[in-house]
Design a protein around this motif. Structure first.
Motif, PDB file in Angstrom:
ATOM      1  N   LYS A  39     -32.102 -70.531  65.831  1.00 10.41           N
ATOM      2  CA  LYS A  39     -33.505 -70.547  65.389  1.00 10.41           C
ATOM      3  C   LYS A  39     -33.641 -71.672  64.370  1.00 10.41           C
ATOM      4  CE  LYS A  39     -36.931 -67.750  62.962  1.00 10.41           C
ATOM      5  NZ  LYS A  39     -37.142 -66.461  62.280  1.00 10.41           N
ATOM      6  N   VAL A  40     -34.518 -72.613  64.662  1.00  8.91           N
ATOM      7  CA  VAL A  40     -34.714 -73.769  63.789  1.00  8.91           C
ATOM      8  C   VAL A  40     -36.087 -73.661  63.147  1.00  8.91           C
ATOM      9  CG1 VAL A  40     -34.867 -76.273  63.683  1.00  8.91           C
ATOM     10  CG2 VAL A  40     -33.265 -75.200  65.274  1.00  8.91           C
ATOM     11  N   PHE A  41     -36.110 -73.765  61.820  1.00  8.28           N
ATOM     12  CA  PHE A  41     -37.373 -73.728  61.092  1.00  8.28           C
ATOM     13  C   PHE A  41     -37.605 -75.095  60.466  1.00  8.28           C
ATOM     14  CE2 PHE A  41     -40.131 -72.794  57.452  1.00  8.28           C
ATOM     15  CZ  PHE A  41     -41.160 -72.148  58.117  1.00  8.28           C
ATOM     16  N   ARG A  46     -43.681 -76.090  58.884  1.00  9.52           N
ATOM     17  CA  ARG A  46     -43.708 -74.623  58.851  1.00  9.52           C
ATOM     18  C   ARG A  46     -43.794 -74.049  60.264  1.00  9.52           C
ATOM     19  NH1 ARG A  46     -42.563 -72.634  54.547  1.00  9.52           N
ATOM     20  NH2 ARG A  46     -43.577 -70.670  54.903  1.00  9.52           N
ATOM     21  N   ARG A  47     -42.928 -74.568  61.124  1.00  4.95           N
ATOM     22  CA  ARG A  47     -42.907 -74.142  62.526  1.00  4.95           C
ATOM     23  C   ARG A  47     -41.467 -73.859  62.946  1.00  4.95           C
ATOM     24  NH1 ARG A  47     -44.748 -77.004  68.020  1.00  4.95           N
ATOM     25  NH2 ARG A  47     -44.574 -75.086  69.174  1.00  4.95           N
ATOM     26  N   ALA A  48     -41.290 -72.827  63.747  1.00  5.96           N
ATOM     27  CA  ALA A  48     -39.946 -72.445  64.208  1.00  5.96           C
ATOM     28  C   ALA A  48     -39.830 -72.630  65.714  1.00  5.96           C
ATOM     29  CB  ALA A  48     -39.666 -70.999  63.837  1.00  5.96           C
ATOM     30  N   LEU A  75     -41.235 -65.095  67.786  1.00 11.31           N
ATOM     31  CA  LEU A  75     -39.859 -65.524  68.016  1.00 11.31           C
ATOM     32  C   LEU A  75     -38.889 -64.454  67.518  1.00 11.31           C
ATOM     33  CD1 LEU A  75     -40.074 -69.290  66.991  1.00 11.31           C
ATOM     34  CD2 LEU A  75     -40.355 -68.276  69.259  1.00 11.31           C
ATOM     35  N   ASP A  76     -39.186 -63.867  66.375  1.00 13.34           N
ATOM     36  CA  ASP A  76     -38.341 -62.802  65.841  1.00 13.34           C
ATOM     37  C   ASP A  76     -38.354 -61.580  66.757  1.00 13.34           C
ATOM     38  OD1 ASP A  76     -37.567 -64.351  63.680  1.00 13.34           O
ATOM     39  OD2 ASP A  76     -39.127 -63.533  62.355  1.00 13.34           O
ATOM     40  N   GLN A  80     -35.112 -59.809  68.549  1.00 11.75           N
ATOM     41  CA  GLN A  80     -34.805 -58.375  68.487  1.00 11.75           C
ATOM     42  C   GLN A  80     -34.600 -57.786  69.882  1.00 11.75           C
ATOM     43  OE1 GLN A  80     -33.957 -56.593  65.832  1.00 11.75           O
ATOM     44  NE2 GLN A  80     -34.117 -58.570  64.815  1.00 11.75           N
ATOM     45  N   ARG A  81     -35.405 -58.211  70.838  1.00 12.50           N
ATOM     46  CA  ARG A  81     -35.224 -57.747  72.224  1.00 12.50           C
ATOM     47  C   ARG A  81     -33.877 -58.204  72.769  1.00 12.50           C
ATOM     48  NH1 ARG A  81     -40.560 -59.472  72.509  1.00 12.50           N
ATOM     49  NH2 ARG A  81     -39.999 -61.293  73.761  1.00 12.50           N
ATOM     50  N   GLN A  82     -33.489 -59.435  72.460  1.00  6.64           N
ATOM     51  CA  GLN A  82     -32.218 -59.960  72.950  1.00  6.64           C
ATOM     52  C   GLN A  82     -31.034 -59.224  72.338  1.00  6.64           C
ATOM     53  OE1 GLN A  82     -33.821 -61.463  75.590  1.00  6.64           O
ATOM     54  NE2 GLN A  82     -31.856 -62.468  75.548  1.00  6.64           N
ATOM     55  N   VAL A  83     -31.132 -58.851  71.066  1.00  6.65           N
ATOM     56  CA  VAL A  83     -30.057 -58.110  70.401  1.00  6.65           C
ATOM     57  C   VAL A  83     -29.861 -56.756  71.082  1.00  6.65           C
ATOM     58  CG1 VAL A  83     -29.442 -56.914  68.256  1.00  6.65           C
ATOM     59  CG2 VAL A  83     -30.217 -59.286  68.198  1.00  6.65           C
TER      60      VAL A  83
END
Length: 109
Positions: A39-41, A46-48, A75-76, A80-83
């Motif tokens: 994850k790149v911020f 101010r964009r990820a 994105l978060d 969480q779904r991937q985890v």
């Protein structure tokens, strides 16, 4: 031969730090074969963005953006779904003024 996940993640973090970015492991997965999501911020805009590890037909590691969104919360939610789907998943978070991902392998898109 591919590097183990823990060695690859350590190298990514080191590349980011050497270039002036900040990187950390937000979630530690399986040391040998855990999939990695970066994850790149971009602190200036101010964009990820997310980059997900994949493998090409030749077995070479490559990276793709699995989802794009203007909202970091979306994105978060994806992470969480991937985890839940992959308990061995690594998540590396990078903050950089230029939004650089520091991935040296091929990035699709």
């Amino acid at each position: 031969m591919l590097l183990s996940s823990d060695v690859w993640v350590a190298a990514l973090i080191r590349r980011a730090e050497i270039s002036g970015g900040f990187a950390t492991v937000a979630r530690k997965g399986d040391a040998r074969a855990g999939t990695v999501i970066v994850k790149v911020f971009n602190t200036a805009e101010r964009r990820a963005r997310l980059y997900s590890e994949a493998f090409g037909p030749d077995g070479e590691r490559l990276w793709m953006q699995p989802v794009e969104s203007e909202f970091e919360s979306e994105l978060d939610d994806y992470l969480q779904r991937q985890v839940k789907y992959d308990p061995d998943l690594w998540i590396v978070e990078i903050e950089d003024r230029e939004g650089r991902h520091f991935i040296t392998e091929r990035v699709a898109g």
